[in-house]
Design an enzyme around this catalytic site. Structure first.
Site, PDB file in Angstrom:
ATOM      1  N   LYS A 268      12.924  40.225  63.552  1.00 38.72           N
ATOM      2  CA  LYS A 268      13.217  41.646  63.283  1.00 38.72           C
ATOM      3  C   LYS A 268      12.294  42.136  62.190  1.00 38.72           C
ATOM      4  O   LYS A 268      12.397  41.705  61.051  1.00 38.72           O
ATOM      5  CB  LYS A 268      14.688  41.810  62.872  1.00 38.72           C
ATOM      6  CG  LYS A 268      15.622  41.565  64.033  1.00 38.72           C
ATOM      7  CD  LYS A 268      16.942  40.993  63.589  1.00 38.72           C
ATOM      8  CE  LYS A 268      17.557  40.255  64.771  1.00 38.72           C
ATOM      9  NZ  LYS A 268      17.978  38.893  64.472  1.00 38.72           N
TER      10      LYS A 268
ATOM     11  N   THR B 196      25.415  20.040  76.282  1.00 44.57           N
ATOM     12  CA  THR B 196      24.295  20.868  75.819  1.00 44.57           C
ATOM     13  C   THR B 196      23.822  20.287  74.499  1.00 44.57           C
ATOM     14  O   THR B 196      24.586  19.628  73.794  1.00 44.57           O
ATOM     15  CB  THR B 196      24.702  22.339  75.602  1.00 44.57           C
ATOM     16  OG1 THR B 196      25.665  22.372  74.556  1.00 44.57           O
ATOM     17  CG2 THR B 196      25.277  22.942  76.846  1.00 44.57           C
TER      18      THR B 196
ATOM     19  N   TRP C 137      11.941  44.807  67.116  1.00 41.23           N
ATOM     20  CA  TRP C 137      12.027  43.392  67.462  1.00 41.23           C
ATOM     21  C   TRP C 137      10.668  42.902  67.941  1.00 41.23           C
ATOM     22  O   TRP C 137      10.010  43.562  68.732  1.00 41.23           O
ATOM     23  CB  TRP C 137      13.053  43.176  68.590  1.00 41.23           C
ATOM     24  CG  TRP C 137      14.470  43.251  68.133  1.00 41.23           C
ATOM     25  CD1 TRP C 137      14.902  43.725  66.924  1.00 41.23           C
ATOM     26  CD2 TRP C 137      15.629  42.851  68.855  1.00 41.23           C
ATOM     27  NE1 TRP C 137      16.277  43.645  66.857  1.00 41.23           N
ATOM     28  CE2 TRP C 137      16.746  43.119  68.026  1.00 41.23           C
ATOM     29  CE3 TRP C 137      15.840  42.294  70.113  1.00 41.23           C
ATOM     30  CZ2 TRP C 137      18.052  42.836  68.433  1.00 41.23           C
ATOM     31  CZ3 TRP C 137      17.129  42.025  70.512  1.00 41.23           C
ATOM     32  CH2 TRP C 137      18.227  42.295  69.669  1.00 41.23           C
TER      33      TRP C 137
ATOM     34  N   GLU D 107      24.558  25.347  81.229  1.00 41.16           N
ATOM     35  CA  GLU D 107      25.809  26.007  81.640  1.00 41.16           C
ATOM     36  C   GLU D 107      25.695  26.656  83.020  1.00 41.16           C
ATOM     37  O   GLU D 107      26.665  27.183  83.551  1.00 41.16           O
ATOM     38  CB  GLU D 107      26.196  27.087  80.613  1.00 41.16           C
ATOM     39  CG  GLU D 107      26.694  26.544  79.283  1.00 41.16           C
ATOM     40  CD  GLU D 107      25.572  26.285  78.273  1.00 41.16           C
ATOM     41  OE1 GLU D 107      24.398  26.161  78.707  1.00 41.16           O
ATOM     42  OE2 GLU D 107      25.864  26.193  77.074  1.00 41.16           O
TER      43      GLU D 107
END
Ligand code: ADP
Length: 542
Positions: free
Chosen positions: A439, A186, A444, A331
């Site tokens: 935030k 990754t 959010w 993944e």
């Protein structure tokens, strides 16, 4: 009582055996590093994969030894996909876009024994080979006469000279389907990169589910162009799904610019293409500028980062190409969701249909998902509640190679690091990566939503939204914008453009015009780098 069916192991070698026997004439077309167009078919790819397997045996490689590649999408890379994994070794696709120091670190960590590389990466290999302490054999993916005399790389030989003397017959070994087949690191935005280690079983199940009609819908009638690189998460499994279905494969090689990709789609009658939004952005720009039209492309799968609505509209309404928005991760091999509509969506008003198409889609068979709140309690699938997205399934990672980072799982589920909603029909929508969420005043703000609106402006080529520290609101969104060549838009015009498209408090406080936005090795915007670049920036009126 056990079932009484044959227990054949799910091995990658069975894919190329199948493709050879049932689709031997199925074409594999590659634009090469050499610049020309190369044509072959599954029969020849199968024969040459067996030569690769024999050649690897000749190097005395053990079962599970790692064979690395540093290569574009092309037929030789495809032969390595089958020859390396089929013979029981592990294909390690290195990402040439990484910094050479990272390539060295990764090759040493993986303990690669062989490195096969395209000639465009010769300078990288010359720079790193002496520091790659485990690599014993270097193979250049070219003809013998294309190999320069003195490269400084010990024992370097050309791929064609390496496999030429090998027999095209080989009996693929039978072994446990859970054996490792390939690996991919990754990008590791924080800390050292970590590797996902795929197995034969996970790869085959992923390829099979990915090819289903409600996923990528691949068949022997398709000509598939994976623009997504074979050096990152196995090009979303497309080389395997193509062999499984007999689809024609078209490889772009190093030429990823809009003009080259468009020409390849037309000349090879591509029906299905796969890429990240930045690649399509370039191609659509080229088509617009030259007033071009597709004659064969029917659908395109777009993922890796959020597909802006303007791109879905352009493909769909202007060019008549269906966009399949998809989501996944290294993944997860990588496919998790694909946005294919259900019957009930077909009769929807265009605006409502668009809202569905913008979602990352529903889980393909084999991937289970859930969203949880901060305490780990599962949230409802109502399309409104958002929380951390977790997944599980037979092609989802259980741990990283060499146990790096400890166990990544929480009660058997893999936390994706994404924040999402899931609606009652099972359509998941990413609102953000958890580390990119803004935030503001206890609420959010989805950076993806803010970016999508900017991207719909005709003068905007690329937009990245990040949160900036604010004394009262904690954080406020600002948007970094790259203008399209020859186009103009002012800060105020762009802020005004948000009116009526989102809640007032979600409108960015400022627009920063930039020459470019840093992109990572897989074409994604690197917000950490952007934040570094803008570290001295101050919000207006603070
Ligand atoms: P890396 O960022 O390390 O290259 P991956 O290539 O595995 O890792 O990227 C996985 C991440 O990319 C996902 O967790 C998600 O944040 C993002 N991503 C992938 N597809 C989409 C999509 N269609 N929409 C939004 N984000 C996406």
């Amino acid at each position: 009582m056990l079932g009484l069916m044959q227990s054949q192991q799910l091995l990658i070698s069975t894919l190329i055996d199948f493709a050879e026997r049932h689709h031997g004439e199925g074409e594999v077309v590659s634009r090469r590093v050499e610049g020309d167009i190369h044509r072959t078919n599954y029969r020849e790819v199968a024969a040459r994969s067996r030569k690769v397997a024999n050649a690897l045996d000749g190097l005395n490689l053990a079962f599970s030894d790692r064979v690395a590649t540093l290569a574009w999408n092309g037929y030789r890379h495809l032969e390595l996909y089958f020859g390396v994994s089929g013979s029981g070794r592990v294909l390690h696709t290195l990402n040439p876009r990484l910094h050479p120091d990272q390539i060295v670190w990764i090759a040493n960590h993986a303990e690669d024994q062989v490195l096969c590389f395209d000639m465009s990466f010769l300078p990288i290999v010359q720079a790193v080979h002496s520091r790659c302490t485990t690599i014993k054999h270097f193979i250049a993916l070219c003809d013998a006469d294309k190999l320069p005399a003195d490269t400084g790389i010990p024992g370097l030989q050309s791929y064609e000279a390496w496999i030429a003397p090998q027999p095209a017959t080989y009996t693929w070994p039978e072994f446990d389907e859970n054996s490792a087949s390939s690996m991919c690191y990754t990008s590791g935005t924080t800390g050292n990169p970590k590797a996902a280690l795929y197995s034969h079983r996970s790869t085959l199940l992923h390829a099979m589910s990915g090819a289903l009609p409600d996923a990528l819908n691949m068949s022997a009638r398709d000509a598939v162009l994976p623009v997504v690189p074979m050096f990152h998460v196995n090009a979303w499994g497309l080389p395997y799904s193509a062999a499984m279905t007999g689809a024609k494969l078209v490889f772009p090689g190093p030429a990823m610019d809009g003009k080259s990709i468009f020409e390849l789609i037309e000349s090879e009658k591509v029906s299905f293409a796969a890429g990240v939004p930045t690649v399509w952005q370039m191609m659509l720009g080229h088509m617009q500028a030259c007033n071009l039209r597709f004659s064969t492309l029917k659908r395109t799968v777009i993922g890796g980062s959020a597909c802006p609505p303007a791109m879905i509209t352009a493909f769909n309404d202007v060019y008549g190409v269906e966009v399949l928005h998809a989501w996944g991760m290294t993944e997860m091999s990588p496919l998790g969701t694909v946005c294919t509509l259900k019957n009930k969506h077909l009769s929807m008003e265009p605006g409502d249909k668009m809202k569905v198409r913008l979602k990352q889609g529903r889980g393909i068979y084999g991937v289970d998902m859930k969203i949880v709140d901060g305490e780990g309690a599962e949230l409802p699938w109502d399309g409104k509640a958002y929380g951390d997205l977790l997944v599980k399934g037979p092609w989802v990672i259980s741990e990283y190679f060499k146990g790096e980072g400890g166990s990544p799982l929480v009660d058997g589920w893999f936390p994706t690091g994404d924040v999402a909603t899931i609606d009652a029909d099972g359509f998941m929508q990413i609102t953000d990566r958890s580390k990119d969420v803004i935030k503001s005043g206890g609420e959010w703000i989805s950076s993806i939503d803010v970016e999508n609106i900017a991207m719909a402006h005709p003068s905007v080529a690329m937009a990245a939204c990040i949160g900036m520290k604010h004394p009262k609101w904690d954080e406020r969104p600002v948007i970094a914008v790259v203008k399209k060549p020859g186009c103009e838009v002012t800060r105020d015009e762009l802020i005004h453009f948000y009116e009526g498209k989102t809640a007032k408090w979600q409108v960015p406080d400022d627009v920063i015009f930039v020459e470019s936005i840093p992109l990572g090795g897989t074409g994604k915007m690197q917000k950490t780098k952007l934040r570094d670049l803008l570290k001295d920036y101050k919000l207006p009126n603070t």
